[in-house]
Design an enzyme around this catalytic site. Structure first.
Site, mmCIF file in Angstrom:
data_model
loop_
_atom_site.group_PDB
_atom_site.id
_atom_site.type_symbol
_atom_site.label_atom_id
_atom_site.label_comp_id
_atom_site.label_asym_id
_atom_site.label_seq_id
_atom_site.Cartn_x
_atom_site.Cartn_y
_atom_site.Cartn_z
ATOM 1 N N LYS A 221 -1.378 7.201 -3.280
ATOM 2 C CA LYS A 221 -1.900 6.233 -2.309
ATOM 3 C C LYS A 221 -2.518 6.912 -1.086
ATOM 4 C CE LYS A 221 0.179 1.858 -3.439
ATOM 5 N NZ LYS A 221 0.976 0.711 -2.979
ATOM 6 N N ARG A 255 6.693 2.753 -9.525
ATOM 7 C CA ARG A 255 5.417 2.400 -10.165
ATOM 8 C C ARG A 255 4.473 3.597 -10.033
ATOM 9 N NH1 ARG A 255 0.454 0.240 -8.609
ATOM 10 N NH2 ARG A 255 -0.487 -1.189 -10.119
#
Length: 286
Positions: A221, A255
């Site tokens: 991210k 995840r």
């Protein structure tokens, strides 16, 4: 205990959720699993590497070309049904904020609805309750789907995360979603700047202390990229470092894009914490 589909996970059992994007413009793999054949190959590989959950998404999180609910369903529903047929024991999650899509994928065999946009469509939890499937309750800071944060501020970001996620989780249970199938997610990057996401990681134990199982979606991210000043393809090390910290603080579901690497990280942390024995123990015993 966490119950998802046919699987039951004990309180300290780490769970790997593998990302499978059914989009032509995903930020990380640039549409590598948009077509059915490579997407199914990705599922097979992820399961072999230790993923218990497959998270299928039909719309990329960031801004881009509009994707209608009908198109999102076209990208995901048939694929969910095929994964269900080929992998009857795997937990199938679908990353969607729309109740129409949620209903369609539940009909096709989904076990979990991953609502990454913080309950923006309140009917999605009603769908989860009606079908008896799990629900991920995420903090997105009130952001609208597919928007980026702009000068967002919090008096206390973790207090806000707790207020929103616990509130969503309690609402879901009140609607009829099985309590043992509800998770909370601090929503790294969603409605947050990098410092907010770092603080959410540092104080993750406060989420764990609520008693709700905690899911973290950290993989490659922007907060990792900004912290280390690395482009998307060079964020794996930073992601794994953040994963190790999150595992130590008690997160349960991860995840991820890199399944095998994450599996090793969470297993190593579990062993250090005394929650898992070494796979092999020979040293000094001969």
């Amino acid at each position: 205990m966490l119950r998802l589909g046919r699987r039951v996970f004990e309180a300290h059992e780490p769970v790997i959720m593998a990302i499978v994007n059914r989009t032509p413009d995903s930020f990380y793999d640039q549409g590598a699993t948009f077509r059915d054949e490579p997407a199914l190959a990705r599922v097979e590989q992820a399961v072999a590497e230790g993923a218990a959950v497959i998270d299928i998404g039909g719309v990329k999180a960031g801004p881009g070309e509009e994707v209608t609910a009908a198109e999102e369903a076209r990208r995901t529903v048939g694929f969910v049904a095929e994964v269900r047929r080929r992998f009857p024991d795997v937990v199938i999650s679908v990353d969607t904020w729309r109740h129409e899509v949620g209903e369609a994928v539940c009909e096709a065999g989904a076990d979990l609805l991953n609502d990454a946009w913080g309950g923006v469509d309140p009917k999605l939890a009603e769908v989860a309750a009606r079908y008896g499937v799990g629900l991920v309750c995420t903090h997105a800071g009130g952001a609208r789907p597919r928007t980026r944060p702009h000068r967002v501020e919090y008096e206390d970001v973790v207090a806000d995360i707790l207020r929103v996620t616990v509130g969503l989780a309690e609402r879901a249970v009140a609607l009829g979603v099985p309590r043992e199938s509800v998770l909370i997610d601090p929503g790294h990057d969603f409605g947050k700047n990098t410092r907010h996401s770092l603080e959410a990681t540092r104080r993750l134990g406060e989420l764990v202390d609520t008693g709700w199982p905690v899911l973290v979606s950290l993989s490659n991210k922007d907060f990792v990229g900004e912290t280390l000043d690395r482009p998307v393809k060079e964020r794996v090390i930073g992601t794994l470092a953040t994963t190790a910290v999150s595992a130590w603080l008690g997160a349960q579901v991860y995840r991820v894009h890199e399944v095998a690497e994450t599996r090793q990280v969470v297993d190593m942390v579990a062993a250090i914490a005394g929650l898992r024995p070494p796979a092999v123990a020979r040293r000094g015993l001969a």
